[in-house]
Design a protein around this motif. Structure first.
Motif, PDB file in Angstrom:
ATOM      1  N   GLN A   1      48.868  35.113  81.398  1.00 18.67           N
ATOM      2  CA  GLN A   1      50.160  34.186  81.945  1.00 18.67           C
ATOM      3  C   GLN A   1      49.588  34.038  83.488  1.00 18.67           C
ATOM      4  O   GLN A   1      50.666  33.499  83.929  1.00 18.67           O
ATOM      5  CB  GLN A   1      51.501  35.365  81.712  1.00 18.67           C
ATOM      6  CG  GLN A   1      51.660  35.675  80.391  1.00 18.67           C
ATOM      7  CD  GLN A   1      52.150  34.561  79.754  1.00 18.67           C
ATOM      8  OE1 GLN A   1      52.615  33.754  80.040  1.00 18.67           O
ATOM      9  NE2 GLN A   1      51.817  34.281  78.933  1.00 18.67           N
ATOM     10  N   ALA A   2      49.198  35.318  83.706  1.00 24.44           N
ATOM     11  CA  ALA A   2      48.220  34.723  85.218  1.00 24.44           C
ATOM     12  C   ALA A   2      47.954  32.752  85.885  1.00 24.44           C
ATOM     13  O   ALA A   2      47.982  32.920  86.649  1.00 24.44           O
ATOM     14  CB  ALA A   2      47.415  36.028  85.841  1.00 24.44           C
TER      15      ALA A   2
ATOM     16  N   ASN B   1      48.412  30.579  83.585  1.00 27.58           N
ATOM     17  CA  ASN B   1      49.289  29.856  83.585  1.00 27.58           C
ATOM     18  C   ASN B   1      50.091  29.875  85.086  1.00 27.58           C
ATOM     19  O   ASN B   1      50.901  28.325  86.116  1.00 27.58           O
ATOM     20  CB  ASN B   1      50.394  30.512  82.811  1.00 27.58           C
ATOM     21  CG  ASN B   1      50.311  30.702  80.887  1.00 27.58           C
ATOM     22  OD1 ASN B   1      49.089  29.799  80.788  1.00 27.58           O
ATOM     23  ND2 ASN B   1      50.797  31.200  80.520  1.00 27.58           N
TER      24      ASN B   1
ATOM     25  N   SER C   1      49.338  33.149  74.537  1.00 27.82           N
ATOM     26  CA  SER C   1      48.868  34.874  74.498  1.00 27.82           C
ATOM     27  C   SER C   1      49.583  34.786  75.564  1.00 27.82           C
ATOM     28  O   SER C   1      49.501  34.561  76.456  1.00 27.82           O
ATOM     29  CB  SER C   1      47.143  34.723  75.183  1.00 27.82           C
ATOM     30  OG  SER C   1      47.397  36.090  75.331  1.00 27.82           O
ATOM     31  N   ARG C   2      49.565  36.089  74.975  1.00 32.36           N
ATOM     32  CA  ARG C   2      51.504  37.145  76.150  1.00 32.36           C
ATOM     33  C   ARG C   2      50.509  37.985  76.615  1.00 32.36           C
ATOM     34  O   ARG C   2      51.020  38.505  77.491  1.00 32.36           O
ATOM     35  CB  ARG C   2      52.157  37.589  75.166  1.00 32.36           C
ATOM     36  CG  ARG C   2      53.429  36.808  74.215  1.00 32.36           C
ATOM     37  CD  ARG C   2      54.024  37.914  73.470  1.00 32.36           C
ATOM     38  NE  ARG C   2      54.801  36.836  72.699  1.00 32.36           N
ATOM     39  CZ  ARG C   2      56.146  36.506  73.350  1.00 32.36           C
ATOM     40  NH1 ARG C   2      56.530  36.959  74.132  1.00 32.36           N
ATOM     41  NH2 ARG C   2      56.935  35.645  72.360  1.00 32.36           N
ATOM     42  N   HIS C   3      49.236  37.999  76.661  1.00 32.20           N
ATOM     43  CA  HIS C   3      47.839  38.666  76.950  1.00 32.20           C
ATOM     44  C   HIS C   3      48.721  38.354  79.235  1.00 32.20           C
ATOM     45  O   HIS C   3      48.895  37.324  79.123  1.00 32.20           O
ATOM     46  CB  HIS C   3      47.277  38.452  76.969  1.00 32.20           C
ATOM     47  CG  HIS C   3      46.260  39.389  78.309  1.00 32.20           C
ATOM     48  ND1 HIS C   3      45.577  39.542  79.165  1.00 32.20           N
ATOM     49  CD2 HIS C   3      45.295  40.680  77.381  1.00 32.20           C
ATOM     50  CE1 HIS C   3      45.154  40.665  79.592  1.00 32.20           C
ATOM     51  NE2 HIS C   3      44.745  41.569  78.362  1.00 32.20           N
ATOM     52  N   TRP C   4      48.144  39.435  80.015  1.00 31.44           N
ATOM     53  CA  TRP C   4      48.890  39.178  81.660  1.00 31.44           C
ATOM     54  C   TRP C   4      48.204  38.150  81.742  1.00 31.44           C
ATOM     55  O   TRP C   4      48.502  37.681  83.150  1.00 31.44           O
ATOM     56  CB  TRP C   4      49.210  40.665  81.767  1.00 31.44           C
ATOM     57  CG  TRP C   4      48.073  41.468  82.589  1.00 31.44           C
ATOM     58  CD1 TRP C   4      47.561  42.462  81.181  1.00 31.44           C
ATOM     59  CD2 TRP C   4      47.034  41.351  83.739  1.00 31.44           C
ATOM     60  NE1 TRP C   4      46.567  42.855  82.388  1.00 31.44           N
ATOM     61  CE2 TRP C   4      46.312  41.936  83.209  1.00 31.44           C
ATOM     62  CE3 TRP C   4      47.307  40.542  84.732  1.00 31.44           C
ATOM     63  CZ2 TRP C   4      44.747  42.748  84.075  1.00 31.44           C
ATOM     64  CZ3 TRP C   4      46.243  40.265  86.031  1.00 31.44           C
ATOM     65  CH2 TRP C   4      45.347  41.617  85.223  1.00 31.44           C
ATOM     66  N   LEU C   5      46.686  38.548  81.550  1.00 30.10           N
ATOM     67  CA  LEU C   5      45.947  37.351  82.805  1.00 30.10           C
ATOM     68  C   LEU C   5      46.165  36.345  81.994  1.00 30.10           C
ATOM     69  O   LEU C   5      46.003  34.931  83.230  1.00 30.10           O
ATOM     70  CB  LEU C   5      44.667  38.583  82.568  1.00 30.10           C
ATOM     71  CG  LEU C   5      43.504  39.215  83.092  1.00 30.10           C
ATOM     72  CD1 LEU C   5      42.741  39.690  82.399  1.00 30.10           C
ATOM     73  CD2 LEU C   5      43.685  38.901  84.514  1.00 30.10           C
TER      74      LEU C   5
END
Length: 125
Positions: free
Chosen positions: A106-107, A109, A100-104
């Motif tokens: 990524q956070a 990650n 997923s590229r969702h910012w959450l």
């Protein structure tokens, strides 16, 4: 940076993930979502989450109570490297199971990568 400070950061990271996991019931709507699973799977999900929370609390406590032993003994460094591996493999699993590229996401990650680095640093110094 001193080993005690680094291990205090490791403890903070672990305690933050313990709190995050305790919030899963509310964050992910488990009251509504889990009944859709079989009884066994519903139990497994909740038991695994609680045991993982216990591990995070235990590791955090160890980091605060025994920083010199963790950073200064072979066994302690093995524990730290084990936790670094835990976070590294958790990061890899993120890309396998939750693309997923969702910012959450990524956070998360970044938080997983930070955990790997934080625990590896005092072990490899």
């Amino acid at each position: 940076m001193s080993d005690c400070f680094l291990l205090a950061l490791c403890a903070a990271h672990s305690f933050a993930f313990a709190a995050f996991h305790l919030a899963f019931w509310k964050l992910f709507g488990w009251r509504e979502q889990l009944p859709r699973l079989s009884r066994a799977n519903r139990a497994i999900v909740q038991i695994l989450n609680l045991r993982l929370t216990y591990v995070f609390l235990g590791i955090g406590a160890l980091c605060l109570a025994f920083p010199r032993e963790l950073a200064g003994t072979t066994m302690g460094r093995a524990v730290l490297l084990g936790m670094a591996g835990f976070w590294l493999f958790r990061l890899v699993e993120q890309f396998v199971f939750l693309r997923s590229r969702h910012w959450l996401v990524q956070a998360l990650n970044l938080a997983f990568a930070a955990g790997a680095a934080l625990f590896a640093w005092p072990a490899l110094r």
